[in-house]
Design a protein around this motif. Structure first.
Motif, PDB file in Angstrom:
ATOM      1  N   ALA A  13       0.841  -1.192   0.000  1.00 39.36           N
ATOM      2  CA  ALA A  13       0.000   0.000   0.000  1.00 39.36           C
ATOM      3  C   ALA A  13       0.879   1.246   0.000  1.00 39.36           C
ATOM      4  CB  ALA A  13      -0.915   0.008   1.217  1.00 39.36           C
ATOM      5  N   ALA A  14       0.595   2.173  -0.890  1.00 36.68           N
ATOM      6  CA  ALA A  14       1.383   3.412  -0.972  1.00 36.68           C
ATOM      7  C   ALA A  14       0.559   4.482  -1.650  1.00 36.68           C
ATOM      8  CB  ALA A  14       2.679   3.172  -1.743  1.00 36.68           C
ATOM      9  N   GLU A  15       0.736   5.709  -1.198  1.00 41.40           N
ATOM     10  CA  GLU A  15       0.094   6.856  -1.834  1.00 41.40           C
ATOM     11  C   GLU A  15       1.026   7.402  -2.912  1.00 41.40           C
ATOM     12  OE1 GLU A  15      -2.926   8.026  -1.365  1.00 41.40           O
ATOM     13  OE2 GLU A  15      -3.381   6.536   0.189  1.00 41.40           O
ATOM     14  N   LEU A  16       0.446   7.743  -4.050  1.00 38.05           N
ATOM     15  CA  LEU A  16       1.258   8.239  -5.158  1.00 38.05           C
ATOM     16  C   LEU A  16       2.067   9.473  -4.746  1.00 38.05           C
ATOM     17  CD1 LEU A  16       2.096   8.038  -8.094  1.00 38.05           C
ATOM     18  CD2 LEU A  16       0.041   9.323  -8.727  1.00 38.05           C
ATOM     19  N   ALA A  17       1.459  10.368  -3.969  1.00 37.85           N
ATOM     20  CA  ALA A  17       2.172  11.575  -3.542  1.00 37.85           C
ATOM     21  C   ALA A  17       3.378  11.235  -2.670  1.00 37.85           C
ATOM     22  CB  ALA A  17       1.219  12.508  -2.783  1.00 37.85           C
ATOM     23  N   GLU A  18       3.240  10.215  -1.841  1.00 36.24           N
ATOM     24  CA  GLU A  18       4.353   9.806  -0.984  1.00 36.24           C
ATOM     25  C   GLU A  18       5.474   9.178  -1.812  1.00 36.24           C
ATOM     26  OE1 GLU A  18       2.745   7.178   1.895  1.00 36.24           O
ATOM     27  OE2 GLU A  18       1.652   8.746   2.978  1.00 36.24           O
ATOM     28  N   VAL A  19       5.088   8.389  -2.801  1.00 34.56           N
ATOM     29  CA  VAL A  19       6.090   7.780  -3.679  1.00 34.56           C
ATOM     30  C   VAL A  19       6.863   8.859  -4.422  1.00 34.56           C
ATOM     31  CG1 VAL A  19       6.446   6.273  -5.677  1.00 34.56           C
ATOM     32  CG2 VAL A  19       4.763   5.651  -3.930  1.00 34.56           C
ATOM     33  N   LEU A  20       6.151   9.871  -4.904  1.00 36.55           N
ATOM     34  CA  LEU A  20       6.801  10.985  -5.610  1.00 36.55           C
ATOM     35  C   LEU A  20       7.777  11.706  -4.692  1.00 36.55           C
ATOM     36  CD1 LEU A  20       7.129  12.881  -8.022  1.00 36.55           C
ATOM     37  CD2 LEU A  20       5.069  14.098  -7.258  1.00 36.55           C
ATOM     38  N   ALA A  21       7.364  11.966  -3.467  1.00 39.55           N
ATOM     39  CA  ALA A  21       8.241  12.663  -2.516  1.00 39.55           C
ATOM     40  C   ALA A  21       9.486  11.829  -2.209  1.00 39.55           C
ATOM     41  CB  ALA A  21       7.478  12.966  -1.224  1.00 39.55           C
ATOM     42  N   GLU A  22       9.316  10.512  -2.056  1.00 45.79           N
ATOM     43  CA  GLU A  22      10.454   9.640  -1.773  1.00 45.79           C
ATOM     44  C   GLU A  22      11.433   9.600  -2.942  1.00 45.79           C
ATOM     45  OE1 GLU A  22       8.749   5.905  -0.786  1.00 45.79           O
ATOM     46  OE2 GLU A  22       8.014   6.564   1.181  1.00 45.79           O
ATOM     47  N   LEU A  23      10.892   9.568  -4.173  1.00 49.72           N
ATOM     48  CA  LEU A  23      11.768   9.564  -5.343  1.00 49.72           C
ATOM     49  C   LEU A  23      12.580  10.851  -5.424  1.00 49.72           C
ATOM     50  CD1 LEU A  23       9.762   8.039  -8.338  1.00 49.72           C
ATOM     51  CD2 LEU A  23      11.833   7.146  -7.295  1.00 49.72           C
ATOM     52  N   ARG A  24      11.921  11.969  -5.183  1.00 49.43           N
ATOM     53  CA  ARG A  24      12.629  13.246  -5.246  1.00 49.43           C
ATOM     54  C   ARG A  24      13.693  13.345  -4.162  1.00 49.43           C
ATOM     55  NH1 ARG A  24       7.351  17.059  -6.743  1.00 49.43           N
ATOM     56  NH2 ARG A  24       7.613  16.906  -9.028  1.00 49.43           N
ATOM     57  N   ALA A  25      13.394  12.824  -2.980  1.00 50.85           N
ATOM     58  CA  ALA A  25      14.387  12.833  -1.909  1.00 50.85           C
ATOM     59  C   ALA A  25      15.580  11.952  -2.277  1.00 50.85           C
ATOM     60  CB  ALA A  25      13.751  12.354  -0.605  1.00 50.85           C
ATOM     61  N   ARG A  26      15.293  10.799  -2.887  1.00 53.41           N
ATOM     62  CA  ARG A  26      16.375   9.900  -3.316  1.00 53.41           C
ATOM     63  C   ARG A  26      17.223  10.574  -4.386  1.00 53.41           C
ATOM     64  NH1 ARG A  26      17.375   4.256  -4.271  1.00 53.41           N
ATOM     65  NH2 ARG A  26      19.575   4.206  -4.873  1.00 53.41           N
ATOM     66  N   ASP A  27      16.579  11.242  -5.331  1.00 53.07           N
ATOM     67  CA  ASP A  27      17.321  11.946  -6.374  1.00 53.07           C
ATOM     68  C   ASP A  27      18.260  12.986  -5.766  1.00 53.07           C
ATOM     69  OD1 ASP A  27      15.938  10.504  -8.272  1.00 53.07           O
ATOM     70  OD2 ASP A  27      14.633  12.158  -8.877  1.00 53.07           O
ATOM     71  N   ALA A  28      17.738  13.710  -4.773  1.00 58.27           N
ATOM     72  CA  ALA A  28      18.539  14.758  -4.146  1.00 58.27           C
ATOM     73  C   ALA A  28      19.750  14.165  -3.433  1.00 58.27           C
ATOM     74  CB  ALA A  28      17.684  15.558  -3.158  1.00 58.27           C
ATOM     75  N   ARG A  29      19.552  13.040  -2.748  1.00 56.75           N
ATOM     76  CA  ARG A  29      20.678  12.389  -2.070  1.00 56.75           C
ATOM     77  C   ARG A  29      21.701  11.889  -3.080  1.00 56.75           C
ATOM     78  NH1 ARG A  29      16.451  10.080   1.060  1.00 56.75           N
ATOM     79  NH2 ARG A  29      16.611   8.109  -0.091  1.00 56.75           N
ATOM     80  N   ASP A  30      21.212  11.255  -4.149  1.00 54.22           N
ATOM     81  CA  ASP A  30      22.134  10.672  -5.134  1.00 54.22           C
ATOM     82  C   ASP A  30      22.904  11.738  -5.907  1.00 54.22           C
ATOM     83  OD1 ASP A  30      21.304   8.169  -4.387  1.00 54.22           O
ATOM     84  OD2 ASP A  30      19.934   7.896  -6.066  1.00 54.22           O
ATOM     85  N   ALA A  31      22.240  12.842  -6.222  1.00 49.65           N
ATOM     86  CA  ALA A  31      22.896  13.903  -6.991  1.00 49.65           C
ATOM     87  C   ALA A  31      23.769  14.793  -6.112  1.00 49.65           C
ATOM     88  CB  ALA A  31      21.851  14.749  -7.718  1.00 49.65           C
ATOM     89  N   GLY A  32      23.461  14.849  -4.814  1.00 51.23           N
ATOM     90  CA  GLY A  32      24.169  15.770  -3.935  1.00 51.23           C
ATOM     91  C   GLY A  32      25.295  15.160  -3.135  1.00 51.23           C
ATOM     92  N   ARG A  33      25.471  13.832  -3.223  1.00 52.84           N
ATOM     93  CA  ARG A  33      26.511  13.212  -2.409  1.00 52.84           C
ATOM     94  C   ARG A  33      27.897  13.604  -2.930  1.00 52.84           C
ATOM     95  NH1 ARG A  33      24.488   7.623  -4.862  1.00 52.84           N
ATOM     96  NH2 ARG A  33      25.750   7.553  -6.775  1.00 52.84           N
ATOM     97  N   ALA A  34      28.853  13.629  -2.018  1.00 54.74           N
ATOM     98  CA  ALA A  34      30.213  14.020  -2.390  1.00 54.74           C
ATOM     99  C   ALA A  34      30.904  12.934  -3.201  1.00 54.74           C
ATOM    100  CB  ALA A  34      31.023  14.327  -1.130  1.00 54.74           C
ATOM    101  N   ALA A  35      30.599  11.675  -2.890  1.00 57.66           N
ATOM    102  CA  ALA A  35      31.246  10.556  -3.577  1.00 57.66           C
ATOM    103  C   ALA A  35      30.417  10.111  -4.771  1.00 57.66           C
ATOM    104  CB  ALA A  35      31.415   9.386  -2.612  1.00 57.66           C
ATOM    105  N   ALA A  36      30.973  10.283  -5.956  1.00 56.17           N
ATOM    106  CA  ALA A  36      30.349   9.805  -7.194  1.00 56.17           C
ATOM    107  C   ALA A  36      28.886  10.210  -7.319  1.00 56.17           C
ATOM    108  CB  ALA A  36      30.487   8.287  -7.300  1.00 56.17           C
ATOM    109  N   PRO A  37      28.610  11.498  -7.355  1.00 59.25           N
ATOM    110  CA  PRO A  37      27.206  11.919  -7.483  1.00 59.25           C
ATOM    111  C   PRO A  37      26.599  11.476  -8.810  1.00 59.25           C
ATOM    112  CG  PRO A  37      28.675  13.765  -7.882  1.00 59.25           C
ATOM    113  CD  PRO A  37      29.532  12.639  -7.372  1.00 59.25           C
ATOM    114  N   MET A  38      25.285  11.275  -8.800  1.00 55.75           N
ATOM    115  CA  MET A  38      24.600  10.890 -10.026  1.00 55.75           C
ATOM    116  C   MET A  38      24.540  12.077 -10.979  1.00 55.75           C
ATOM    117  SD  MET A  38      20.667   9.540 -10.545  1.00 55.75           S
ATOM    118  CE  MET A  38      19.982  11.134 -10.009  1.00 55.75           C
TER     119      MET A  38
END
Length: 242
Positions: free
Chosen positions: A163-188
């Motif tokens: 069970a998941a709300e679409l809005a929550e899934v969208l927020a989680e994806l955006r948070a993951r993108d931010a972590r992956d693109a903003g990390r110091a080691a090998a950013p996406m």
């Protein structure tokens, strides 16, 4: 091996194709099918980080602990990649946390390079074309709109009975993108010479056709021995777990 098969084997030997991009863009689906079509091994490098994260969760440890995470990465075994519990919100968060640690990335770097150099390979991840194989002759960066990626992930979760709300899934994806693109080691990020493929408006079949065209164009359309055999398959939804 027949005489007719020898040119094909020589052309593919050592060929590495890097496929990068954010979660649920369809890169895993494309990378797997490209590997099948070219007769190359396939590696979902995200599973390495998921497996490390899962080891830490099993231990009750914090995935962001660099000492524990590095130890888990160095203890990784091939069978860890076959676990059935490497998907889902907890695994996603743990994978993102360990992937941000330079020591973990360093511990897994040789593992990935050895896999690709052994016989050639198609690898998908977030830093294949920038860090793992910057010399790869073909680099794809696969993306899609945030909303479409969230829809794909939501459908995947629903299909698994989660069970998941679409809005929550969208927020989680955006948070993951931010972590992956903003990390110091090998950013996406796309490699400077990566070919960009936006799959927002494409189903799986159309996206593969576009990716196949890009790969052949990069390698040279006149090289018949690199065509490979396209696997049969109808249009459908992407697997959104990558």
């Amino acid at each position: 091996m027949t005489a007719a098969e020898q040119p094909l084997a020589r052309a593919r030997a050592g060929l590495v194709i890097a496929v990068d991009g954010p979660a649920a863009a369809g890169k895993g689906t494309l990378a797997r099918r490209l590997a099948e079509s070219l007769g190359l091994p396939y590696l979902d490098t995200g599973l390495l980080y998921r497996a490390v994260g899962r080891r830490l969760l099993d231990q009750g440890a914090d995935p962001a602990d660099p000492v524990r995470a590095e130890a888990a990465a160095r203890a990784l075994r091939p069978e860890d990649l076959r676990r059935a519990d490497l998907r889902g919100p907890a695994a996603d968060h743990a994978a993102s946390a360990v992937a941000a640690l330079p020591a973990v990335r360093a511990a897994l770097l040789d593992w990935q390079r050895d896999f690709g150099r052994a016989h050639g390979a198609v690898l998908d991840g977030r830093d294949i074309g920038t860090v793992v194989f910057p010399e790869a002759p073909v680099k794809l960066f696969v993306t899609a709109s945030d909303e479409e990626r969230a829809r794909r992930r939501w459908l995947e979760l629903r299909g698994r009975g989660v069970a998941a709300e679409l809005a929550e899934v969208l927020a989680e994806l955006r948070a993951r993108d931010a972590r992956d693109a903003g990390r110091a080691a090998a950013p996406m990020r796309p490699a400077g010479d990566a070919l960009l493929l936006d799959t927002t408006a494409l189903d799986a079949e159309a996206a593969f056709a576009a990716a196949w065209s890009l790969v052949r164009g990069k390698l040279g359309r006149d090289r018949e021995d690199l065509r490979g055999k396209e696997e049969e398959g109808g249009a459908g939804e992407f697997a959104a777990s990558s």
